[in-house]
Design a protein around this motif. Structure first.
Motif, PDB file in Angstrom:
ATOM      1  N   VAL A  43       0.844  -1.209   0.000  1.00 27.68           N
ATOM      2  CA  VAL A  43       0.000   0.000   0.000  1.00 27.68           C
ATOM      3  C   VAL A  43       0.871   1.247   0.000  1.00 27.68           C
ATOM      4  CG1 VAL A  43      -1.735   1.299   1.290  1.00 27.68           C
ATOM      5  CG2 VAL A  43      -1.884  -1.205   1.159  1.00 27.68           C
ATOM      6  N   GLU A  44       1.898   1.255   0.846  1.00 27.38           N
ATOM      7  CA  GLU A  44       2.781   2.415   0.924  1.00 27.38           C
ATOM      8  C   GLU A  44       3.605   2.582  -0.351  1.00 27.38           C
ATOM      9  OE1 GLU A  44       2.525   4.628   3.338  1.00 27.38           O
ATOM     10  OE2 GLU A  44       0.905   3.320   4.039  1.00 27.38           O
ATOM     11  N   LEU A  45       4.054   1.483  -0.940  1.00 30.90           N
ATOM     12  CA  LEU A  45       4.793   1.580  -2.198  1.00 30.90           C
ATOM     13  C   LEU A  45       3.903   2.083  -3.323  1.00 30.90           C
ATOM     14  CD1 LEU A  45       7.008  -1.647  -2.140  1.00 30.90           C
ATOM     15  CD2 LEU A  45       7.790   0.726  -1.976  1.00 30.90           C
ATOM     16  N   ALA A  46       2.648   1.691  -3.310  1.00 32.89           N
ATOM     17  CA  ALA A  46       1.705   2.186  -4.323  1.00 32.89           C
ATOM     18  C   ALA A  46       1.572   3.706  -4.227  1.00 32.89           C
ATOM     19  CB  ALA A  46       0.346   1.524  -4.138  1.00 32.89           C
ATOM     20  N   LYS A  47       1.464   4.211  -3.014  1.00 31.61           N
ATOM     21  CA  LYS A  47       1.347   5.658  -2.812  1.00 31.61           C
ATOM     22  C   LYS A  47       2.616   6.374  -3.265  1.00 31.61           C
ATOM     23  CE  LYS A  47      -1.739   5.114   1.182  1.00 31.61           C
ATOM     24  NZ  LYS A  47      -1.859   5.281   2.666  1.00 31.61           N
ATOM     25  N   LEU A  48       3.771   5.788  -2.931  1.00 32.85           N
ATOM     26  CA  LEU A  48       5.040   6.388  -3.336  1.00 32.85           C
ATOM     27  C   LEU A  48       5.196   6.399  -4.856  1.00 32.85           C
ATOM     28  CD1 LEU A  48       7.557   4.937  -0.720  1.00 32.85           C
ATOM     29  CD2 LEU A  48       6.837   7.330  -0.953  1.00 32.85           C
ATOM     30  N   PHE A  49       4.754   5.316  -5.501  1.00 37.17           N
ATOM     31  CA  PHE A  49       4.869   5.264  -6.960  1.00 37.17           C
ATOM     32  C   PHE A  49       3.940   6.292  -7.605  1.00 37.17           C
ATOM     33  CE2 PHE A  49       3.753   3.663 -11.181  1.00 37.17           C
ATOM     34  CZ  PHE A  49       5.014   3.615 -11.743  1.00 37.17           C
ATOM     35  N   ALA A  50       2.737   6.451  -7.073  1.00 35.92           N
ATOM     36  CA  ALA A  50       1.814   7.457  -7.605  1.00 35.92           C
ATOM     37  C   ALA A  50       2.440   8.847  -7.508  1.00 35.92           C
ATOM     38  CB  ALA A  50       0.487   7.402  -6.853  1.00 35.92           C
ATOM     39  N   GLU A  51       3.114   9.114  -6.397  1.00 38.92           N
ATOM     40  CA  GLU A  51       3.825  10.386  -6.236  1.00 38.92           C
ATOM     41  C   GLU A  51       4.978  10.489  -7.235  1.00 38.92           C
ATOM     42  OE1 GLU A  51       6.606  12.665  -2.890  1.00 38.92           O
ATOM     43  OE2 GLU A  51       5.452  10.884  -2.338  1.00 38.92           O
ATOM     44  N   PHE A  52       5.692   9.390  -7.416  1.00 41.13           N
ATOM     45  CA  PHE A  52       6.847   9.327  -8.319  1.00 41.13           C
ATOM     46  C   PHE A  52       6.460   9.706  -9.741  1.00 41.13           C
ATOM     47  CE2 PHE A  52       9.902   6.775 -10.903  1.00 41.13           C
ATOM     48  CZ  PHE A  52      11.090   7.251 -10.386  1.00 41.13           C
ATOM     49  N   VAL A  53       5.293   9.244 -10.188  1.00 35.56           N
ATOM     50  CA  VAL A  53       4.856   9.520 -11.559  1.00 35.56           C
ATOM     51  C   VAL A  53       3.866  10.677 -11.646  1.00 35.56           C
ATOM     52  CG1 VAL A  53       5.302   7.173 -12.345  1.00 35.56           C
ATOM     53  CG2 VAL A  53       3.053   7.730 -11.419  1.00 35.56           C
ATOM     54  N   GLY A  54       3.487  11.260 -10.504  1.00 39.99           N
ATOM     55  CA  GLY A  54       2.602  12.412 -10.502  1.00 39.99           C
ATOM     56  C   GLY A  54       1.184  12.110 -10.915  1.00 39.99           C
ATOM     57  N   LEU A  55       0.643  10.992 -10.442  1.00 40.24           N
ATOM     58  CA  LEU A  55      -0.715  10.584 -10.805  1.00 40.24           C
ATOM     59  C   LEU A  55      -1.594  10.389  -9.572  1.00 40.24           C
ATOM     60  CD1 LEU A  55       0.050   7.905 -13.542  1.00 40.24           C
ATOM     61  CD2 LEU A  55      -1.483   9.870 -13.866  1.00 40.24           C
ATOM     62  N   PRO A  56      -2.885  10.714  -9.684  1.00 41.00           N
ATOM     63  CA  PRO A  56      -3.812  10.294  -8.630  1.00 41.00           C
ATOM     64  C   PRO A  56      -3.932   8.776  -8.691  1.00 41.00           C
ATOM     65  CG  PRO A  56      -5.041  11.162 -10.494  1.00 41.00           C
ATOM     66  CD  PRO A  56      -3.588  11.417 -10.792  1.00 41.00           C
ATOM     67  N   TYR A  57      -4.323   8.163  -7.581  1.00 38.55           N
ATOM     68  CA  TYR A  57      -4.368   6.707  -7.556  1.00 38.55           C
ATOM     69  C   TYR A  57      -5.645   6.188  -6.921  1.00 38.55           C
ATOM     70  CZ  TYR A  57      -3.103   7.082  -2.606  1.00 38.55           C
ATOM     71  OH  TYR A  57      -3.087   7.395  -1.272  1.00 38.55           O
ATOM     72  N   LYS A  58      -5.955   4.954  -7.256  1.00 35.54           N
ATOM     73  CA  LYS A  58      -7.093   4.246  -6.675  1.00 35.54           C
ATOM     74  C   LYS A  58      -6.630   2.851  -6.313  1.00 35.54           C
ATOM     75  CE  LYS A  58     -11.734   2.463  -7.798  1.00 35.54           C
ATOM     76  NZ  LYS A  58     -12.753   2.342  -8.871  1.00 35.54           N
ATOM     77  N   LEU A  59      -6.850   2.434  -5.066  1.00 30.50           N
ATOM     78  CA  LEU A  59      -6.460   1.103  -4.613  1.00 30.50           C
ATOM     79  C   LEU A  59      -7.643   0.149  -4.756  1.00 30.50           C
ATOM     80  CD1 LEU A  59      -4.480   2.041  -1.364  1.00 30.50           C
ATOM     81  CD2 LEU A  59      -3.603   1.767  -3.694  1.00 30.50           C
ATOM     82  N   ILE A  60      -7.425  -0.958  -5.440  1.00 28.81           N
ATOM     83  CA  ILE A  60      -8.467  -1.955  -5.674  1.00 28.81           C
ATOM     84  C   ILE A  60      -8.039  -3.240  -4.983  1.00 28.81           C
ATOM     85  CG2 ILE A  60      -9.806  -3.190  -7.414  1.00 28.81           C
ATOM     86  CD1 ILE A  60      -8.853  -1.000  -9.422  1.00 28.81           C
TER      87      ILE A  60
END
Length: 244
Positions: A43-60
């Motif tokens: 979960v934390e890596l997903a958030k970091l990657f979204a920040e890394f690429v500058g995208l909003p994210y949705k966790l499924i």
């Protein structure tokens, strides 16, 4: 997080939102806490990657890795956290692993099983979560024992606890926690496989795969993956060394 190059976001998340598949079948990486909040290193890596690429994210969320893989054909996720397995690699591009986890067995203490090699006999039945990395591995490698597949990895443990099979295959940490709750059970000291957990994208997205690989390398090299596992109380996992 700063970057040295421009990210083409459309090639990573065509919908404009990074849709991340989170597998709750592996509690070492993701789970719901007591407040029903989604937590864990993936979960934390997903958030970091979204920040890394500058995208909003949705966790499924999915309750088993096999269901994450099956959902690939329905185009419901852009990024996933899965074990790198040959069958999955036919449709998925994997990063280098960010953590390596042991697959082993939960057995009865009074059994004559002392090593994973003792399990592969024609009279032995093993419960396993359908489509889990260790299901795929054991399907390729077991010569004699019978695999009994349940819906999820957690239900495979329950099936063993209820006395239906001789052993449960799974990840060491949740098996060990079960052995603490049931003193008549034990976890074997050795392992039948080392599960390479990685970040993954659909195989045709070659650009996204390169960005994900770069991200994983940066997190490993900077010690961020180790820090996240330590904070999550999962210090007993093996973290690969970053390159460079």
């Amino acid at each position: 997080m700063t970057q040295e190059y421009q990210i083409d976001k459309s090639l990573i998340a065509p919908t404009g939102v990074l849709r991340v598949a989170i597998n709750l079948g592996n509690p070492v990486l993701a789970r719901m806490d007591n407040q029903n909040k989604l937590v864990g290193v993936s979960v934390e890596l997903a958030k970091l990657f979204a920040e890394f690429v500058g995208l909003p994210y949705k966790l499924i969320t999915f309750n088993a890795a096999g269901k994450v893989f099956e959902a690939l054909d329905n185009n419901v996720w852009d990024l996933a956290f899965l074990a790198d397995e040959p069958k999955r690699a036919e449709k998925i591009a994997f990063s280098n692993p960010y953590v390596i986890i042991e697959g082993t067995y939960l057995v009865k203490k009074d059994s004559n099983f002392n090593s994973v090699s003792d399990i592969d006999r024609s009279d032995i039945r093993i419960s396993v979560g359908h489509g889990a990395a260790y299901d795929l591995f054991l399907s390729r490698t077991l010569q004699n024992a019978e695999l009994i597949r349940t819906d999820t990895s957690a239900s495979a443990i329950d099936y063993f606890v209820d006395g239906n099979v001789d052993a449960a295959a799974g990840i060491r940490q949740p098996l060990y926690r079960t052995s603490l709750a049931y003193p008549n059970f034990k976890v074997l000291n050795d392992s039948f496989t080392q599960i390479r957990q990685a970040m993954a994208v659909p195989k045709e997205r070659t650009y996204a795969a390169k960005i994900v690989e770069n991200f994983v390398e940066v997190q490993l090299r900077q010690g961020e993956v180790r820090r996240l596992f330590d904070l999550d109380g999962q210090s007993d996992v093996s973290i690969p060394a970053g390159v460079g």
